[in-house]
Design a protein around this motif. Structure first.
Motif, PDB file in Angstrom:
ATOM      1  N   VAL A   1      58.431  88.443  64.663  1.00  0.00           N
ATOM      2  CA  VAL A   1      58.193  88.003  66.043  1.00  0.00           C
ATOM      3  C   VAL A   1      57.970  89.196  66.967  1.00  0.00           C
ATOM      4  O   VAL A   1      56.987  89.246  67.725  1.00  0.00           O
ATOM      5  CB  VAL A   1      59.368  87.141  66.538  1.00  0.00           C
ATOM      6  CG1 VAL A   1      59.135  86.696  67.978  1.00  0.00           C
ATOM      7  CG2 VAL A   1      59.560  85.929  65.647  1.00  0.00           C
ATOM      8  N   ALA A   2      58.877  90.169  66.901  1.00  0.00           N
ATOM      9  CA  ALA A   2      58.768  91.329  67.783  1.00  0.00           C
ATOM     10  C   ALA A   2      57.517  92.151  67.468  1.00  0.00           C
ATOM     11  O   ALA A   2      56.835  92.636  68.384  1.00  0.00           O
ATOM     12  CB  ALA A   2      60.017  92.197  67.661  1.00  0.00           C
TER      13      ALA A   2
ATOM     14  N   LEU B   1      60.220  97.649  62.091  1.00  0.00           N
ATOM     15  CA  LEU B   1      59.240  97.170  63.071  1.00  0.00           C
ATOM     16  C   LEU B   1      57.845  97.753  62.879  1.00  0.00           C
ATOM     17  O   LEU B   1      56.847  97.025  62.971  1.00  0.00           O
ATOM     18  CB  LEU B   1      59.758  97.466  64.483  1.00  0.00           C
ATOM     19  CG  LEU B   1      58.853  97.015  65.630  1.00  0.00           C
ATOM     20  CD1 LEU B   1      58.743  95.500  65.656  1.00  0.00           C
ATOM     21  CD2 LEU B   1      59.387  97.539  66.969  1.00  0.00           C
ATOM     22  N   PRO B   2      57.688  99.057  62.615  1.00  0.00           N
ATOM     23  CA  PRO B   2      56.323  99.598  62.479  1.00  0.00           C
ATOM     24  C   PRO B   2      55.513  98.947  61.367  1.00  0.00           C
ATOM     25  O   PRO B   2      54.278  98.879  61.463  1.00  0.00           O
ATOM     26  CB  PRO B   2      56.562 101.086  62.189  1.00  0.00           C
ATOM     27  CG  PRO B   2      57.924 101.362  62.715  1.00  0.00           C
ATOM     28  CD  PRO B   2      58.708 100.124  62.514  1.00  0.00           C
TER      29      PRO B   2
ATOM     30  N   THR C   1      52.411  89.899  55.001  1.00  0.00           N
ATOM     31  CA  THR C   1      52.428  91.230  54.405  1.00  0.00           C
ATOM     32  C   THR C   1      53.404  92.145  55.131  1.00  0.00           C
ATOM     33  O   THR C   1      54.191  92.869  54.511  1.00  0.00           O
ATOM     34  CB  THR C   1      51.019  91.837  54.420  1.00  0.00           C
ATOM     35  OG1 THR C   1      50.117  90.990  53.697  1.00  0.00           O
ATOM     36  CG2 THR C   1      51.019  93.218  53.784  1.00  0.00           C
ATOM     37  N   GLY C   2      53.355  92.127  56.467  1.00  0.00           N
ATOM     38  CA  GLY C   2      54.297  92.927  57.235  1.00  0.00           C
ATOM     39  C   GLY C   2      55.735  92.511  57.005  1.00  0.00           C
ATOM     40  O   GLY C   2      56.636  93.353  56.930  1.00  0.00           O
ATOM     41  N   PHE C   3      55.972  91.201  56.868  1.00  0.00           N
ATOM     42  CA  PHE C   3      57.315  90.707  56.581  1.00  0.00           C
ATOM     43  C   PHE C   3      57.808  91.233  55.238  1.00  0.00           C
ATOM     44  O   PHE C   3      58.951  91.694  55.123  1.00  0.00           O
ATOM     45  CB  PHE C   3      57.303  89.180  56.584  1.00  0.00           C
ATOM     46  CG  PHE C   3      58.602  88.564  56.152  1.00  0.00           C
ATOM     47  CD1 PHE C   3      59.625  88.370  57.062  1.00  0.00           C
ATOM     48  CD2 PHE C   3      58.800  88.182  54.834  1.00  0.00           C
ATOM     49  CE1 PHE C   3      60.834  87.801  56.672  1.00  0.00           C
ATOM     50  CE2 PHE C   3      60.004  87.611  54.426  1.00  0.00           C
ATOM     51  CZ  PHE C   3      61.017  87.430  55.349  1.00  0.00           C
ATOM     52  N   ALA C   4      56.951  91.176  54.218  1.00  0.00           N
ATOM     53  CA  ALA C   4      57.340  91.647  52.887  1.00  0.00           C
ATOM     54  C   ALA C   4      57.639  93.143  52.900  1.00  0.00           C
ATOM     55  O   ALA C   4      58.614  93.600  52.293  1.00  0.00           O
ATOM     56  CB  ALA C   4      56.235  91.331  51.881  1.00  0.00           C
ATOM     57  N   MET C   5      56.822  93.921  53.606  1.00  0.00           N
ATOM     58  CA  MET C   5      57.038  95.370  53.651  1.00  0.00           C
ATOM     59  C   MET C   5      58.311  95.716  54.420  1.00  0.00           C
ATOM     60  O   MET C   5      59.084  96.591  54.009  1.00  0.00           O
ATOM     61  CB  MET C   5      55.823  96.043  54.285  1.00  0.00           C
ATOM     62  CG  MET C   5      54.548  95.910  53.475  1.00  0.00           C
ATOM     63  SD  MET C   5      53.091  96.563  54.330  1.00  0.00           S
ATOM     64  CE  MET C   5      53.516  98.299  54.424  1.00  0.00           C
ATOM     65  N   ALA C   6      58.547  95.027  55.548  1.00  0.00           N
ATOM     66  CA  ALA C   6      59.761  95.286  56.314  1.00  0.00           C
ATOM     67  C   ALA C   6      61.003  94.872  55.531  1.00  0.00           C
ATOM     68  O   ALA C   6      62.027  95.567  55.557  1.00  0.00           O
ATOM     69  CB  ALA C   6      59.695  94.538  57.649  1.00  0.00           C
TER      70      ALA C   6
ATOM     71  N   ALA D   1      52.198  94.231  68.824  1.00  0.00           N
ATOM     72  CA  ALA D   1      50.793  94.397  68.440  1.00  0.00           C
ATOM     73  C   ALA D   1      49.869  93.688  69.423  1.00  0.00           C
ATOM     74  O   ALA D   1      48.794  94.197  69.765  1.00  0.00           O
ATOM     75  CB  ALA D   1      50.584  93.855  67.023  1.00  0.00           C
ATOM     76  N   TRP D   2      50.270  92.508  69.885  1.00  0.00           N
ATOM     77  CA  TRP D   2      49.445  91.759  70.843  1.00  0.00           C
ATOM     78  C   TRP D   2      49.280  92.540  72.146  1.00  0.00           C
ATOM     79  O   TRP D   2      48.174  92.629  72.690  1.00  0.00           O
ATOM     80  CB  TRP D   2      50.098  90.404  71.111  1.00  0.00           C
ATOM     81  CG  TRP D   2      49.304  89.527  72.032  1.00  0.00           C
ATOM     82  CD1 TRP D   2      49.338  89.514  73.394  1.00  0.00           C
ATOM     83  CD2 TRP D   2      48.329  88.552  71.651  1.00  0.00           C
ATOM     84  NE1 TRP D   2      48.459  88.579  73.893  1.00  0.00           N
ATOM     85  CE2 TRP D   2      47.829  87.979  72.853  1.00  0.00           C
ATOM     86  CE3 TRP D   2      47.850  88.105  70.423  1.00  0.00           C
ATOM     87  CZ2 TRP D   2      46.857  86.977  72.836  1.00  0.00           C
ATOM     88  CZ3 TRP D   2      46.890  87.105  70.417  1.00  0.00           C
ATOM     89  CH2 TRP D   2      46.404  86.553  71.606  1.00  0.00           C
ATOM     90  N   VAL D   3      50.382  93.108  72.647  1.00  0.00           N
ATOM     91  CA  VAL D   3      50.311  93.867  73.893  1.00  0.00           C
ATOM     92  C   VAL D   3      49.439  95.104  73.724  1.00  0.00           C
ATOM     93  O   VAL D   3      48.619  95.435  74.590  1.00  0.00           O
ATOM     94  CB  VAL D   3      51.737  94.255  74.351  1.00  0.00           C
ATOM     95  CG1 VAL D   3      51.679  95.246  75.507  1.00  0.00           C
ATOM     96  CG2 VAL D   3      52.508  93.013  74.772  1.00  0.00           C
ATOM     97  N   LEU D   4      49.579  95.798  72.600  1.00  0.00           N
ATOM     98  CA  LEU D   4      48.801  97.024  72.388  1.00  0.00           C
ATOM     99  C   LEU D   4      47.313  96.745  72.213  1.00  0.00           C
ATOM    100  O   LEU D   4      46.483  97.596  72.542  1.00  0.00           O
ATOM    101  CB  LEU D   4      49.332  97.766  71.159  1.00  0.00           C
ATOM    102  CG  LEU D   4      50.737  98.368  71.284  1.00  0.00           C
ATOM    103  CD1 LEU D   4      51.160  99.000  69.965  1.00  0.00           C
ATOM    104  CD2 LEU D   4      50.806  99.392  72.409  1.00  0.00           C
TER     105      LEU D   4
END
Length: 292
Positions: free
Chosen positions: A90-91, A166-167, A213-218, A96-99
């Motif tokens: 979520v965060a 997070l990154p 993918t980001g969830f799995a990596m985090a 990413a949306w803001v950037l």
């Protein structure tokens, strides 16, 4: 004076090349290098771990992995990693949306700060979080009188895992958002779709595989994290003791068999969870890819 027409001689037909020219060497060489690299870095160490575990009897193996402290560390490690990965989804999407979608002063600095957990030593991150959240820290001194204790508790472990994970979500989702066509969102708005409908039916199908993918990596990073957690956890048995600390403790006691047993069980659980996540990711690609 008659004009003379010059015609170029016809070039002989050249046989068609069997394969296009490649920059890198052929398939056999690149495949051999890939297998050699994976064997040296991944397969051989993991094989040594499994083989050493198989040298134990089933009773010894079960006694090592079913000890109350080990089971408590499993629950804490995988539970905190799962919570942190869910929060980062979520965060990370919001960051990413803001950037991607907004312009504001200091945007490049904020974009660079996202990569700070990559460059910062994990031990430094743990010490910094402890200094902030401890009872005498900058923030902890105001929270503890209200009954909120974050440092040396499972909550502090979750915060540390959110920081280091997070990154992964931001950098996975950000390029996908940049490639998303805004015309589709404008078309959905013109057709009367609400903001929620536009997000759920237009934007989310495009970024869902990247989010998974980001969830799995985090999650994978959080499961094996040690440096940033060890300082803020407090390392209290049955309360805030993570599995990597259990393994290191057994190694310091020269209990190599017990350490490999716990590590093998942790590896097995992580592998099963990653397989499940990859299966969900493949299902999401089929579903949302077809819908797109």
């Amino acid at each position: 004076m008659n004009a003379v027409t010059l015609t170029a001689p016809a070039l002989p037909a050249t046989p068609r090349r069997r394969s296009a020219r490649r920059v890198l060497p052929g398939f056999n060489l690149t495949l051999g290098y890939t297998l050699l690299y994976l064997s040296l870095v991944v397969l051989i160490p993991l094989s040594a771990l499994v083989i050493h575990t198989f040298s134990m009897s089933w009773a010894d193996f079960w006694a090592a992995i079913s000890a109350p402290r080990v089971l408590a560390s499993f629950r804490l490690t995988f539970g905190a990693s799962l919570i942190a990965a869910c929060v980062n989804v979520v965060a990370g999407l919001l960051v990413a949306w803001v950037l991607v979608r907004y312009e504001f002063p200091g945007k490049k600095i904020a974009d660079a700060l996202v990569d700070l957990p990559f460059a910062l030593p994990t031990a430094v991150a743990g010490i910094a979080l402890t200094a902030i959240l401890a009872g005498n820290g900058w923030l902890g001194q105001y929270l503890e009188p209200m009954g909120i204790q974050l440092a040396f508790q499972p909550a502090g472990i979750v915060i540390a895992l959110i920081f280091i994970g997070l990154p992964f979500v931001v950098r996975t989702v950000q390029p996908v958002l940049e490639d998303t066509e805004k015309e589709l969102e404008e078309a959905a708005a013109c057709l009367g779709a609400t903001r929620w409908q536009t997000f759920w039916r237009v934007i989310f199908p495009a970024i869902a595989p990247a989010l998974l993918t980001g969830f799995a990596m985090a999650f994978a990073r959080a499961v094996g994290e040690y440096g940033s957690v060890i300082f803020i956890a407090g390392n209290m048995p049955m309360v805030s003791e993570i599995t990597p600390l259990i393994i290191i403790g057994k190694l310091e006691q020269y209990d190599y068999a017990g350490a490999t047993a716990v590590a093998s069980m942790m590896l097995l659980i992580s592998f099963i969870l990653l397989l499940i996540i990859n299966g969900i990711q493949a299902w999401g690609r089929r579903r949302y890819g077809g819908a797109a």
